[in-house]
Design a protein around this motif. Sequence first.
Motif, short mmCIF file in Angstrom:
data_model
loop_
_atom_site.label_atom_id
_atom_site.label_comp_id
_atom_site.label_asym_id
_atom_site.label_seq_id
_atom_site.Cartn_x
_atom_site.Cartn_y
_atom_site.Cartn_z
N GLU A 1 0.86 -1.19 0.00
CA GLU A 1 0.00 0.00 0.00
C GLU A 1 0.89 1.23 0.00
OE1 GLU A 1 -3.94 1.14 2.41
OE2 GLU A 1 -2.12 1.36 3.62
N THR B 1 -3.96 13.63 -3.23
CA THR B 1 -3.44 12.39 -2.63
C THR B 1 -4.07 11.20 -3.33
OG1 THR B 1 -5.16 12.31 -0.91
CG2 THR B 1 -3.11 13.46 -0.35
N LEU C 1 0.91 5.51 -0.20
CA LEU C 1 0.19 6.78 -0.14
C LEU C 1 1.02 7.82 -0.90
CD1 LEU C 1 -2.08 8.59 0.96
CD2 LEU C 1 -0.68 8.96 3.00
N THR D 1 -4.09 6.68 -2.93
CA THR D 1 -3.64 5.47 -2.27
C THR D 1 -3.66 4.33 -3.28
OG1 THR D 1 -4.50 6.19 -0.14
CG2 THR D 1 -4.03 3.85 -0.39
#
Length: 677
Positions: free
Chosen positions: A209, A246, A211, A248
Amino acid sequence: MSAETILYIVIAGVIALGVSVFMYGYKSKLSTNLKWILGILRFLTIFLVLLLLINPKFTSETYTIVKPKLPVLVDNSSSINELDRVEEVNEAIKKLQQNRDLQDKFDISLFTFGSTLSDNDSISFSKKNTNITTALKQIDDLFKSEVAPTVIITDGNQTLGADYEFTSQTQKNPVCPIIVGDSTKFVDLRVGQLNTNRYAFLKNQFPVEALLVYSGARPITTQFVIRQGAATVYRETVSFSEVENTKTINLTLPASSVGIQKYTVQLVPLSEEKNKVNNSKRFAVEVIDQATNVLVVSKIIHPDLGALKKSITSNEQRRLEIKTPQEAIEVLDDYQLIILYQPDRFFASVFQEISKLNKNTLTITGLQTDWVFLNSIQKNYVKEVTNETEEVLAAINSNYGTFAVEDIGFDDFPPLKTLFGELSIVIPNEELLKQTINGINSGSPMLATMELNGKRDAILDGEGLWKWRARSYLNSGSFEEFDGFFAKLVQYLASNKRRSRLEVANESFYYNNTAIQLSAQYFDKNFVFDPRASLSITVKEKETSKITVFPLLLKNNFYQVNLTSLPAGEYDYTVSVDDETIQRSGSFTILDFNVEQQFLNANVTKLDRLATNTGGKAFFISENQKLIDFLLTDNSFKSIQKSEQKIVPLIDWKYLLALLVFVLAAEWFIRKYNGLI
């Protein structure tokens, strides 16, 4: 001085005068001058002796001026160097320390901080982490009872600890940040956070994962890439805008090869970016071909079962399942360790199968344990059977040597519940935790490990482990200490590896912004831990063949070395014992990651809020004189006059005793000189 004491002094004076007149005035044939001299000396002698017997007490009061403190905290992390602000910071410190008006008003002290606070005024701007919260808390504790406005020189970018914006609300003294950097916004792409498993199993997939963060006004499109060596294993096009800044990314990668697999995550940089270091991060995953499988057998539902599962599975190399005795019988051979939770007569078939398969076990007993059954079904230990219950505390055995273990604060842990009675272990064993009641050793073990004919077992006599895990979290802020302790116990019990006189424990890989530690245990020929040995580790970097030797230092019942000074790279190591032929070898990798290079701007917003929350005021580093004027003109930072009152008895006054000796000696010499003696 009381009226009664004054009366006694007057009476003493009258008595001394009367005796002196009687001796040298009444019918005395001495000359007039001699009468007066000797009379006065005798009066003083008697009066002083009586005065000492009365021993009046006098009150003295002294006054001192206490200036307010002015602690100056300097961010000693490498981010200051990355922002190219070293000269400005040094100049600001110099102005604060050398300003005469500030010196007159405040008691100035200098501190530096990275991950911890230090009173060392050596400023190198080389620390790998920044913990502003800890620095402010420690300063607040240090000056909690004093007037001490705090100046903190920092860029406001924190890499460790809780959010200082919120924790600062309990600060007792105002904080005045000097902001290193400016509020100018540059176009920037960065990999903000990267979450991956530390371990993966062969032929499985592991999650990643990422960000991603964008700072800028215009819409942009770039590539998100993951590389393993020269090969690209993942690529995705990502777009950002001022509003959608942003993203993810969640993905999985295959674990196709055993060993440490290294990857690089990158956001392809824009041409106008000023800081391109934060566009990429490295991570590693250790691929293993087998997991440690643990089975908990329990007939009851208890909070301890949840605590056991959370603790054991916090290590990704371990899997845990919970089954009833009936369900467990058919699958016992699939597990390396069997945990028997509060066994009773329904566990009879489980014990028989464990004996047949020669499986290692951990038995946890409590209030619902059938000790009549347990005493009869196995021959390792026996306990007196009663119907009484008791609460018992734990104390670690500092001489335990089967594997390296640290005290995680057992003295502060809540008591466990168990059935009253003495527990006796009848096979070779070593006591890890002692059972105490009201601080007195009961003589029974709480946790002990046993090893006989290659089979390893342990018993924990007490239920309530979930309370221990919760208290460990309250004490340290994480479950890591408790889980680490239990992980070592499980690792020992789940293995049938033959015991060696030299055991070495290390991680396969480390990040260079964290502590890099390696520990070892050395045993004598009777397998008793030997604290007198001298151990050293020889570390060889594979690429340059550079060899470095470090000593291992004794810590409790194991040896430890800190290798944080080593640069990123791949290393082989050999731990050896002086004057012995015993040695152990292995390897590890240090991955390069400087979190302090990830920041481009000062965190002006957070530092402004820090000042507001504490009643202080924020200034940019170019406004150093404004800060000095603020500190000098603020009337809440005033010197305090303190008075100290002392009550001193007359007998403690040495000069009075000296006067008495002088008077007696003078009278004696005068009488001797005049032939009166």
